[in-house]
Design a protein around this motif. Structure first.
Motif, PDB file in Angstrom:
ATOM      1  N   GLY A 241      -5.278  69.224 -18.336  1.00  0.00           N
ATOM      2  CA  GLY A 241      -5.042  68.125 -19.128  1.00  0.00           C
ATOM      3  C   GLY A 241      -3.914  68.542 -20.088  1.00  0.00           C
ATOM      4  N   TRP A 242      -3.562  67.294 -20.891  1.00  0.00           N
ATOM      5  CA  TRP A 242      -2.463  67.531 -22.014  1.00  0.00           C
ATOM      6  C   TRP A 242      -2.863  66.547 -23.152  1.00  0.00           C
ATOM      7  N   GLY A 243      -2.376  66.681 -24.186  1.00  0.00           N
ATOM      8  CA  GLY A 243      -2.744  66.075 -25.418  1.00  0.00           C
ATOM      9  C   GLY A 243      -2.069  66.708 -26.625  1.00  0.00           C
ATOM     10  N   PRO A 244      -2.407  66.173 -27.917  1.00  0.00           N
ATOM     11  CA  PRO A 244      -1.801  66.411 -29.154  1.00  0.00           C
ATOM     12  C   PRO A 244      -2.712  67.953 -29.737  1.00  0.00           C
ATOM     13  N   GLU A 245      -3.738  68.256 -29.073  1.00  0.00           N
ATOM     14  CA  GLU A 245      -4.331  69.482 -29.332  1.00  0.00           C
ATOM     15  C   GLU A 245      -4.176  70.688 -28.571  1.00  0.00           C
ATOM     16  N   ARG A 246      -3.188  70.550 -27.917  1.00  0.00           N
ATOM     17  CA  ARG A 246      -2.795  71.758 -26.908  1.00  0.00           C
ATOM     18  C   ARG A 246      -2.586  72.931 -27.422  1.00  0.00           C
ATOM     19  N   GLU A 247      -1.741  72.916 -28.551  1.00  0.00           N
ATOM     20  CA  GLU A 247      -1.100  74.196 -29.320  1.00  0.00           C
ATOM     21  C   GLU A 247      -2.217  74.829 -30.219  1.00  0.00           C
ATOM     22  N   ARG A 248      -3.136  73.889 -30.886  1.00  0.00           N
ATOM     23  CA  ARG A 248      -4.145  73.998 -31.421  1.00  0.00           C
ATOM     24  C   ARG A 248      -5.296  75.016 -30.777  1.00  0.00           C
ATOM     25  N   LEU A 249      -5.379  74.330 -29.654  1.00  0.00           N
ATOM     26  CA  LEU A 249      -6.215  75.087 -28.535  1.00  0.00           C
ATOM     27  C   LEU A 249      -5.956  76.396 -28.382  1.00  0.00           C
ATOM     28  N   ARG A 250      -4.643  76.482 -27.934  1.00  0.00           N
ATOM     29  CA  ARG A 250      -4.044  77.895 -27.664  1.00  0.00           C
ATOM     30  C   ARG A 250      -4.099  78.856 -28.537  1.00  0.00           C
ATOM     31  N   ARG A 251      -4.064  78.417 -29.964  1.00  0.00           N
ATOM     32  CA  ARG A 251      -4.145  79.225 -30.982  1.00  0.00           C
ATOM     33  C   ARG A 251      -5.584  79.649 -31.281  1.00  0.00           C
ATOM     34  N   ARG A 252      -6.585  78.745 -30.984  1.00  0.00           N
ATOM     35  CA  ARG A 252      -8.128  79.026 -30.925  1.00  0.00           C
ATOM     36  C   ARG A 252      -8.495  80.113 -29.888  1.00  0.00           C
ATOM     37  N   VAL A 253      -7.964  79.882 -28.551  1.00  0.00           N
ATOM     38  CA  VAL A 253      -8.030  80.877 -27.442  1.00  0.00           C
ATOM     39  C   VAL A 253      -7.761  82.196 -28.010  1.00  0.00           C
ATOM     40  N   GLN A 254      -6.468  82.411 -28.808  1.00  0.00           N
ATOM     41  CA  GLN A 254      -6.011  83.772 -29.134  1.00  0.00           C
ATOM     42  C   GLN A 254      -6.833  84.285 -30.312  1.00  0.00           C
ATOM     43  N   LYS A 255      -7.380  83.361 -31.082  1.00  0.00           N
ATOM     44  CA  LYS A 255      -8.194  83.910 -32.172  1.00  0.00           C
ATOM     45  C   LYS A 255      -9.333  84.422 -31.587  1.00  0.00           C
ATOM     46  N   LEU A 256     -10.024  83.825 -30.794  1.00  0.00           N
ATOM     47  CA  LEU A 256     -11.204  84.161 -30.197  1.00  0.00           C
ATOM     48  C   LEU A 256     -11.195  85.271 -29.053  1.00  0.00           C
ATOM     49  N   ARG A 257      -9.779  85.665 -29.004  1.00  0.00           N
ATOM     50  CA  ARG A 257      -9.663  86.916 -27.966  1.00  0.00           C
ATOM     51  C   ARG A 257      -9.954  86.302 -26.613  1.00  0.00           C
ATOM     52  N   LEU A 258      -9.931  85.475 -26.061  1.00  0.00           N
ATOM     53  CA  LEU A 258     -10.120  84.687 -25.113  1.00  0.00           C
ATOM     54  C   LEU A 258      -9.018  84.474 -23.811  1.00  0.00           C
ATOM     55  N   TYR A 259      -7.875  85.100 -24.209  1.00  0.00           N
ATOM     56  CA  TYR A 259      -6.552  85.005 -23.402  1.00  0.00           C
ATOM     57  C   TYR A 259      -6.406  85.391 -22.279  1.00  0.00           C
ATOM     58  N   ASN A 260      -7.547  86.268 -21.781  1.00  0.00           N
ATOM     59  CA  ASN A 260      -7.686  86.949 -20.362  1.00  0.00           C
ATOM     60  C   ASN A 260      -8.650  86.043 -19.637  1.00  0.00           C
ATOM     61  N   SER A 261      -9.451  85.201 -20.311  1.00  0.00           N
ATOM     62  CA  SER A 261     -10.388  84.538 -19.592  1.00  0.00           C
ATOM     63  C   SER A 261     -10.167  83.008 -19.576  1.00  0.00           C
ATOM     64  N   VAL A 262      -9.643  82.474 -20.583  1.00  0.00           N
ATOM     65  CA  VAL A 262      -9.456  80.962 -20.661  1.00  0.00           C
ATOM     66  C   VAL A 262      -8.003  80.412 -20.413  1.00  0.00           C
ATOM     67  N   GLN A 263      -7.705  79.561 -19.465  1.00  0.00           N
ATOM     68  CA  GLN A 263      -6.301  79.169 -19.245  1.00  0.00           C
ATOM     69  C   GLN A 263      -6.202  77.741 -19.428  1.00  0.00           C
ATOM     70  N   LEU A 264      -5.172  77.295 -20.002  1.00  0.00           N
ATOM     71  CA  LEU A 264      -4.793  75.725 -20.469  1.00  0.00           C
ATOM     72  C   LEU A 264      -3.832  75.408 -19.339  1.00  0.00           C
ATOM     73  N   MET A 265      -4.390  74.921 -18.315  1.00  0.00           N
ATOM     74  CA  MET A 265      -3.395  74.711 -16.980  1.00  0.00           C
ATOM     75  C   MET A 265      -2.523  73.405 -17.175  1.00  0.00           C
ATOM     76  N   GLY A 266      -2.690  72.699 -18.123  1.00  0.00           N
ATOM     77  CA  GLY A 266      -1.663  71.541 -18.131  1.00  0.00           C
ATOM     78  C   GLY A 266      -2.414  70.613 -17.079  1.00  0.00           C
ATOM     79  N   PRO A 267      -1.791  69.357 -17.050  1.00  0.00           N
ATOM     80  CA  PRO A 267      -2.121  68.111 -16.126  1.00  0.00           C
ATOM     81  C   PRO A 267      -2.065  68.443 -14.712  1.00  0.00           C
ATOM     82  N   ARG A 268      -2.879  67.788 -14.120  1.00  0.00           N
ATOM     83  CA  ARG A 268      -2.788  67.919 -12.686  1.00  0.00           C
ATOM     84  C   ARG A 268      -3.129  66.829 -11.786  1.00  0.00           C
ATOM     85  N   SER A 269      -2.172  66.303 -10.864  1.00  0.00           N
ATOM     86  CA  SER A 269      -2.537  65.022 -10.328  1.00  0.00           C
ATOM     87  C   SER A 269      -2.151  65.304  -8.621  1.00  0.00           C
TER      88      SER A 269
END
Length: 684
Positions: A241-269
């Motif tokens: 998905g996409w939306g206004p929280e994308r960059e904040r969520l990316r920073r949250r993923v990095q802060k929680l050290r989840l960048y090897n396990s969580v991917q923000l895939m963007g929108p798909r249709s």
């Protein structure tokens, strides 16, 4: 009868757009259907639209369009007939008032359906007197401000029916805003049966999808998944998905050290080929008027973990049968429910089967019947039974426009199947799949279609590394057209590393839909030796990279990692590594070394691996999965360094010595357009 659906825009992506199209497509089989899109902000809609549906855009806001009306004098004047407390009020104007009014002044529609509060207001004011007017509520009573509800009260009284997507919300509307002459009822959103086979729930991917906004509470999901991956490190989470929280969520993923396990895939249709890659679906919303993504996941055979929020989830999910309901905002309950399904494959399989069966009640045919019954009860189309007959098949198939589904198989082969083989194959003898490489003159590859309209590209076929456009081609007549991809099932690409034979060259072909036209393209990686990047760790400003060597290579001794800078200041840096098992490697890069060798404000160092003494190094990258473009999906944190600015003018040395400033330099690993690793060193 003729049915007109009035929507903010049909050119974007979102639950209201998707469910509007689902309903329109089903109604179009028996009726004349138009979608009136108040705004057109892009050339091509992100969702595919059935050609039987007429799309009528009213205000052109495309930045590149000669007819861009953002600066139209009337567009700069606030709307007079759109509710001022509606969330999108600032986007509406005297121009939208005029365009919607003019469209319906000449309309012969039997039914007009407004799909958000402001558009319900427009429909109530502008629809012809003899037309049945229906308002749809895709949010909830309590979601709207009291001021908006009061603005809508007299307008809703002018509608014939007001339809919510959950019975719980309909009950609130009936209690809080009784409208004696307006029927208030619930009809859920519809979700079609997917065009891909359901998930077998045996993988290790958890899937979430929806707008990246605060009400979806992705923070809760990330915290819960951090607890999950600490215990089950081989599981991953994909958020679409996409939306206004994308960059904040990316920073949250990095802060929680989840960048090897969580991917923000963007929108798909369409989203269904992504759902079926998962074993579990999850939603942590604070509120859901319906829960479109829940039904989509269930129709794809996934058990769902969802918060028990108002109103949709508890009406969709049978707790303990086809999914698990957990309290809103309860991180521990979310992680416990996920772990319960992760640790019990039989439970996942059983719940997934129940989910697929129970979600059939949301099939578009069943939902469309509820709407057509409502139309009839309200007296719509009583004297116009013959309008909107379906378009004849011969007329629709007159133009050669091949449409196909593509499947990446676990053995590495790719199957392409034309959806209308009778029209495409029997009418075009000798039809073949022609793959042409993008960007150079490499020889094309041709594969004849079988009479059933299918063809298979073997895994070992020697495509050159790159992107290959797929055409349907009839050499005898010169007929050729790019293939429109309806669905692309990439599940077979998820475990490609498991099937590669030691000592054999790497062949990996991934089909995908190229935006914006959605044509079928094949991404091919073919190389004798490949170094596949795996996990990445940033600790104390040192980057540790793990990976594995594939192909025609015999590792020996200890590997080393090379950083190579090109351009006008070529240089090579070397870092010793260790061999993990037979073909694995682990290397730590001292970021301060790259910073010390920085010559320009922005530098890119290619990452290479020398897997044995005396051997030519190979580029390190990530290609052995289903993600065609890694750059925006696998995003790693940066390391920051302070570096003194050089004193360029000797005569000023003494005067400036005490005033030397420090500059901030960032070091970050990323993937380039070819999915090769690059270390970026740049001034911040």
């Amino acid at each position: 009868m003729k049915i007109s659906l009035l929507i903010h825009t049909i050119y974007g992506i979102g639950g209201t757009i998707r469910t509007t199209l689902n309903l329109a497509e089903e109604l179009a089989s028996r009726h004349e259907v138009e979608i009136v899109s108040v705004f057109r902000h892009r050339d091509i809609p992100l969702f595919d639209i059935d050609p039987r549906i007429t799309v009528v855009p009213l205000v052109d806001t495309r930045p590149s369009s000669p007819g861009n009306e953002k600066k139209h004098p009337d567009q700069l004047k606030p709307a007079k007939l759109f509710p001022p407390h509606e969330a999108r009020y600032k986007e509406y104007s005297e121009l939208t008032d005029e365009r919607v009014r003019d469209h319906y002044a000449g309309s012969d529609a039997d039914v007009v359906i407004g799909t958000r509060p402001g558009l319900v207001a427009y429909a109530a004011q502008f629809a012809p007197v003899s037309t049945v007017v229906i308002g749809q509520e895709h949010m909830t009573y309590h979601h709207h401000k009291e001021a908006l509800r009061e603005e809508m009260r007299p307008l809703l009284a002018e509608t014939d029916a007001f339809v919510t997507v959950s019975e719980g919300d309909a009950a609130v509307w009936r209690e809080q805003m009784p409208l004696p002459d307006t029927r208030i009822l619930s009809i859920p959103n519809s979700v079609p049966d997917p065009d891909v086979s359901p998930s077998d729930t045996t993988g290790n991917i958890i899937v979430a999808a929806g707008r990246l906004s605060r009400e979806k509470q992705y923070d809760v999901l990330l915290k819960a998944f951090a607890d999950v991956v600490a215990l089950r490190p081989d599981w991953t989470l994909r958020i679409y998905g996409w939306g206004p929280e994308r960059e904040r969520l990316r920073r949250r993923v990095q802060k929680l050290r989840l960048y090897n396990s969580v991917q923000l895939m963007g929108p798909r249709s369409p989203i269904e080929p992504e759902w079926v890659k998962g074993a579990i679906a999850v939603s942590t919303s604070r509120h859901e008027s319906f829960g479109m993504t829940l039904v989509e996941a269930m129709r794809c055979g996934l058990p769902v973990v969802s918060t028990d929020c108002d109103y949709g989830p508890r009406e969709i999910i049978k707790d303990g049968v086809d999914g698990l309901l957990v309290p809103v905002g309860d991180v521990g309950a979310v992680s416990a429910a996920l772990l319960r399904l992760i640790d019990d494959q039989q439970l996942r399989r059983r719940m997934g089967a129940e989910a697929r069966e129970n979600s059939r009640r949301y099939d578009p045919a069943a939902i469309a019947k509820q709407y057509t019954d409502l139309f009839a009860e309200l007296g719509a189309g009583a004297t116009q039974h013959n309008r909107g007959a379906p378009v004849a098949e011969s007329a629709r198939s007159a133009v050669f426009a091949p449409v196909a589904d593509a499947v990446a198989k676990p053995d590495g082969s790719v199957t392409v199947r034309l959806i209308t083989p009778e029209a495409a194959v029997l009418k075009h003898p000798g039809l073949q799949l022609l793959c042409t490489k993008v960007g150079d003159g490499a020889p094309s590859r041709a594969y004849p279609f079988d009479l059933d309209g299918s063809v298979t590209i073997p895994a070992a076929d020697d495509f050159a590394d790159g992107h290959w456009t797929c055409h349907a081609d009839q050499p005898a007549t010169g007929l050729r057209a790019e293939i429109f991809a309806r669905t692309v099932d990439q599940r077979g690409s998820l475990k490609v590393a498991d099937r590669l034979t030691t000592g054999a060259p790497v062949h990996h072909h991934v089909p995908y839909r190229r935006a914006p036209e959605q044509h079928l393209v094949l991404r091919s990686w073919v190389r004798p030796v490949h170094a596949e990047a795996a996990d990445f760790l940033l600790s104390d400003r040192r980057l540790t990279l793990t990976g594995r060597l594939f192909g025609e290579a015999e590792p020996s001794g200890e590997p080393s990692l090379l950083l190579r800078r090109g351009g006008d200041s070529p240089e090579e840096l070397s870092f010793p590594g260790t061999r993990e098992g037979t073909r694995g490697f682990e290397v730590t890069i001292g970021c301060e070394v790259a910073v010390a060798h920085q010559h320009h404000p922005r530098e890119a160092w290619e990452v290479w691996l020398r897997y044995a003494p005396g051997e030519e190094p190979v580029r390190v990258g990530r290609v052995l999965d289903d993600v065609v473009q890694k750059g925006d999906v696998f995003v790693y944190p940066e390391a920051l360094f302070h570096k003194q600015r050089p004193l360029l003018l000797a005569r000023r040395v003494l005067r400036r010595l005490r005033h030397q400033q420090q500059r901030l330099v960032k070091v970050k690993l990323a993937y380039d357009r070819d999915n090769a690793l690059v270390l970026h060193v740049s001034d911040r």
